[in-house]
Each structure stands twice: as C-alpha cells, then as structure tokens.
Design an enzyme around this catalytic site. Sequence first.
Site, PDB file in Angstrom:
ATOM      1  N   ASP A  34     -25.183  -7.477   5.489  1.00  0.00           N
ATOM      2  CA  ASP A  34     -26.581  -7.884   5.472  1.00  0.00           C
ATOM      3  C   ASP A  34     -27.303  -7.155   4.332  1.00  0.00           C
ATOM      4  O   ASP A  34     -27.122  -5.949   4.135  1.00  0.00           O
ATOM      5  CB  ASP A  34     -27.242  -7.543   6.819  1.00  0.00           C
ATOM      6  CG  ASP A  34     -28.585  -8.248   6.987  1.00  0.00           C
ATOM      7  OD1 ASP A  34     -28.696  -9.140   7.841  1.00  0.00           O
ATOM      8  OD2 ASP A  34     -29.536  -7.893   6.241  1.00  0.00           O
ATOM      9  N   HIS A 104     -25.871 -17.630  12.305  1.00  0.00           N
ATOM     10  CA  HIS A 104     -25.231 -16.364  11.929  1.00  0.00           C
ATOM     11  C   HIS A 104     -25.254 -15.401  13.096  1.00  0.00           C
ATOM     12  O   HIS A 104     -26.216 -15.343  13.853  1.00  0.00           O
ATOM     13  CB  HIS A 104     -25.900 -15.730  10.701  1.00  0.00           C
ATOM     14  CG  HIS A 104     -27.400 -15.648  10.776  1.00  0.00           C
ATOM     15  ND1 HIS A 104     -28.218 -16.730  10.587  1.00  0.00           N
ATOM     16  CD2 HIS A 104     -28.227 -14.607  11.028  1.00  0.00           C
ATOM     17  CE1 HIS A 104     -29.484 -16.374  10.710  1.00  0.00           C
ATOM     18  NE2 HIS A 104     -29.510 -15.075  10.986  1.00  0.00           N
ATOM     19  N   HIS A 106     -25.223 -11.538  13.970  1.00  0.00           N
ATOM     20  CA  HIS A 106     -25.406 -10.178  13.459  1.00  0.00           C
ATOM     21  C   HIS A 106     -24.418  -9.261  14.190  1.00  0.00           C
ATOM     22  O   HIS A 106     -24.407  -9.230  15.425  1.00  0.00           O
ATOM     23  CB  HIS A 106     -26.816  -9.661  13.761  1.00  0.00           C
ATOM     24  CG  HIS A 106     -27.931 -10.403  13.089  1.00  0.00           C
ATOM     25  ND1 HIS A 106     -28.565  -9.929  11.961  1.00  0.00           N
ATOM     26  CD2 HIS A 106     -28.558 -11.571  13.397  1.00  0.00           C
ATOM     27  CE1 HIS A 106     -29.535 -10.761  11.606  1.00  0.00           C
ATOM     28  NE2 HIS A 106     -29.549 -11.771  12.456  1.00  0.00           N
TER      29      HIS A 106
HETATM   30  P1  5GP Z   1     -32.294 -13.771  11.003  1.00  0.00           P
HETATM   31  O1  5GP Z   1     -33.631 -13.099  10.956  1.00  0.00           O
HETATM   32  O2  5GP Z   1     -32.374 -15.207  10.498  1.00  0.00           O
HETATM   33  O3  5GP Z   1     -31.602 -13.663  12.328  1.00  0.00           O
HETATM   34  O4  5GP Z   1     -31.367 -12.968  10.015  1.00  0.00           O
HETATM   35  C1  5GP Z   1     -31.277 -13.234   8.653  1.00  0.00           C
HETATM   36  C2  5GP Z   1     -30.614 -12.029   8.018  1.00  0.00           C
HETATM   37  O5  5GP Z   1     -30.208 -12.395   6.723  1.00  0.00           O
HETATM   38  C3  5GP Z   1     -31.540 -10.814   7.876  1.00  0.00           C
HETATM   39  O6  5GP Z   1     -30.968  -9.711   8.566  1.00  0.00           O
HETATM   40  C4  5GP Z   1     -31.619 -10.598   6.371  1.00  0.00           C
HETATM   41  O7  5GP Z   1     -31.640  -9.245   6.021  1.00  0.00           O
HETATM   42  C5  5GP Z   1     -30.374 -11.302   5.864  1.00  0.00           C
HETATM   43  N1  5GP Z   1     -30.491 -11.856   4.535  1.00  0.00           N
HETATM   44  C6  5GP Z   1     -31.513 -12.613   4.053  1.00  0.00           C
HETATM   45  N2  5GP Z   1     -31.261 -12.988   2.790  1.00  0.00           N
HETATM   46  C7  5GP Z   1     -30.056 -12.452   2.464  1.00  0.00           C
HETATM   47  C8  5GP Z   1     -29.255 -12.500   1.282  1.00  0.00           C
HETATM   48  O8  5GP Z   1     -29.599 -13.105   0.268  1.00  0.00           O
HETATM   49  N3  5GP Z   1     -28.064 -11.832   1.317  1.00  0.00           N
HETATM   50  C9  5GP Z   1     -27.640 -11.168   2.430  1.00  0.00           C
HETATM   51  N4  5GP Z   1     -26.457 -10.553   2.359  1.00  0.00           N
HETATM   52  N5  5GP Z   1     -28.362 -11.102   3.559  1.00  0.00           N
HETATM   53  C10 5GP Z   1     -29.569 -11.746   3.576  1.00  0.00           C
END
Ligand code: 5GP
Length: 118
Positions: A34, A104, A106
Amino acid sequence: MMSEENDTIFGKILRGEIPSDKVYEDDDVLAFEDANPAAPVHVLVIPKKHIVNAFDATEEDAELLGKLILAAKKVAKEKGLEDDGFRLVVNNGAGVGQTVFHLHVHVLGGRSFAWPPG
Ligand code: 5GP
C-alpha cells in the site's frame, strides 16, 4: 481477464501503467505494498478481474474470492506474521471508506488493532 473499462488506479497498476511494489502474483491475483501504509505491514491483494467490491461479486467469482484470502495468507507468512497474526479488511462502498473501486483486501499487521474497529 481484466475488463477494458477498469479505469481505477489498480487497473493502471495491473496494466503496468503505474508502478507498484509487488509482493505476490499468480494468474488470478496481484499483491502489492500500500502506498500509504496504515501499519508496519500493509499489503493490498486484488483480483486481476475487475470486480468493484463485494456487491459486484457473483457466484462465478466464488473460487477467485477464495484465492484472495489464500494469497493474503501467503503474504502474511512471507511478512513473518504467523505468530502475531494479521487483519484482513475489505471496504465495500464509499460510505465505509472505499476509495478505489476495484475490490481489494487489505492485509494489515505488525501492530495491535482495536476491536471493534473505529
Ligand atoms: P480503500 O480506502 O479503497 O479501502 O483502500 C485504498 C487503498 O489504496 C488505500 O490504503 C491507499 O493508500 C491505497 N492506494 C491508493 N492509491 C494507490 C497507489 O497508487 N498505489 C498503491 N500502492 N496504493 C494506493
């Protein structure tokens, strides 16, 4: 296969259009660090198929969904979390914090976590 209209940031990662630090990959699944880690270990496990979130998954995806957890287990072992354990989180919908609309998981570890989550 990935759908053509996957314009999410994870679609771009899957197509190699933006870089990621890969942790695990097989035919169906990719795991990468992440970019904004919320714990000492914070890896995202995604299906290569574009599924928006759990609401978008169907019976056809049952095996693929299982593979996400098995990949998460591999990541957790690779990261040395066997003794302390790890937490899996899937945000489904903007209302609970989903910001990237490609399913996704985590994989979080390396510190303690509150329960119930905040
Ligand atoms: P969500 O909030 O949708 O459950 O999690 C999205 C995750 O994607 C977040 O933890 C954020 O830090 C990660 N993330 C967002 N953009 C990128 C990116 O461009 N590269 C990577 N490796 N992680 C990302």
